[in-house]
Design an enzyme around this catalytic site. Sequence first.
Site: not given
Length: 432
Positions: A29, A116, A162, A283, A289, A296, A323, A331
């Site tokens: 790890s 642990n 709405h 773009s 654009k 986003e 454990y 993690k």
Amino acid sequence: MSNTNKGSNIWGGRFTKSLDPLAISFNASITFDYKLAYYDIWGSQVHAQMLGNQGIITQSEADKLISGLESIKNNVMQGTVTFSNELEDIHMNIENLLLKEVGDIAKKLHTARSRNDQVALDLRLYLRAEIKEIILLLENSIRSLKFCQQKYVNTLLPGYTHLQRAQPIKLENYFGAYISMFNRDISRLNDCLLRLNYCPLGAGALAGTELPIDREFVAEKLQFKGIIENTIDAVSDRDFVMEFSSVSSIIMTHLSRFSEDIIIWASEEFSFVKLDDAFATGSSLMPNKKNPDIPELIRGKCGRVFGNLVGILSVMKALPLGYNKDLQEDKECLFDTVDTIKACLQIFSPFLTSLSFQVENMQSATKNSFIWATKLLEELVKNNVPFRDAHECVGKIILYCIESNKNFATLNKKECDFFSPFLYSSILKIYY
């Protein structure tokens, strides 16, 4: 029979084979838990101090361990340390570095401790520090929202339900809604801090130790509120990871909702906000654009944090108590969530304050519109017209306006009187 397990001498005494290279790679790890290095060293220094205080090791040995760990910490912070995959994790990498630094005394550091309770400690120390940083970022975001409130005071725009124009609102109140959300986020993070701020060290693998350790001393030195009394819970609990992941998902939801508004408002159809060139992209094909990539991306990263929450919930949902190696999977999702939240909050404030809200377009959208219908209804109620009758009356006048290509402001008294003797005066109060 001699031990031939060269990969992990720390536990290889009962093994007769070296660990398979694939197993070493799969088990390791260190590629991600290196992030815990500072906290692992800090916890180990306090643990060594406690061992010396309790006479479990000599004070001289404790001092050498603490000094050696300090030297390793400095090297880690300077980026001059290379960690080894064969040593599995950050804990064994630090211990191996300590062995090189101070010699065989390093072998005494792990007395009365298991990986642990060690990793449970490191995670709590790490997350406690990160939560405090995230709170600071949220507070900075709130300051930016308040700055916008002051800058755009008394700016009217359509409010939506709405995604249909509903009633006029003030832009400062729009910002205020997100201030409220972020304040709740801070409150939830502080609640999470309260629950995670207990020390698991001293729980050992799961049943503690008979050595005369002082858990309270360790907890105090590491600035915890106290110890986790139940040693089984101490090593197996990841509630704090799940809780933080949940709170993070709510924070990202708030950021995503704001981002969605800006994406819509920046469109030509709305033109309520103008993107700053420093926080927009173009773009590769279309020269016209100007894309809202920042909001986003924030909106997209929201799903990533949601996924991390589902990930840790899935890991924990069927684990037997104690454990289990599955907990190694806590993690990467936690680290990714922390990094994602911080990245989004770090860019939120400069992005927000760079925006130019188009006040004239917003206010123009409130004119010649039926968003004043509720206000008109309430004016009729003030003239003692029953609510249901007032609601029906305004609905009928709206239908008349649509069919006649008119709006409230262009109605004359004769037209209004046909629907209600109070209608014309009510309209005058709204527009004049």
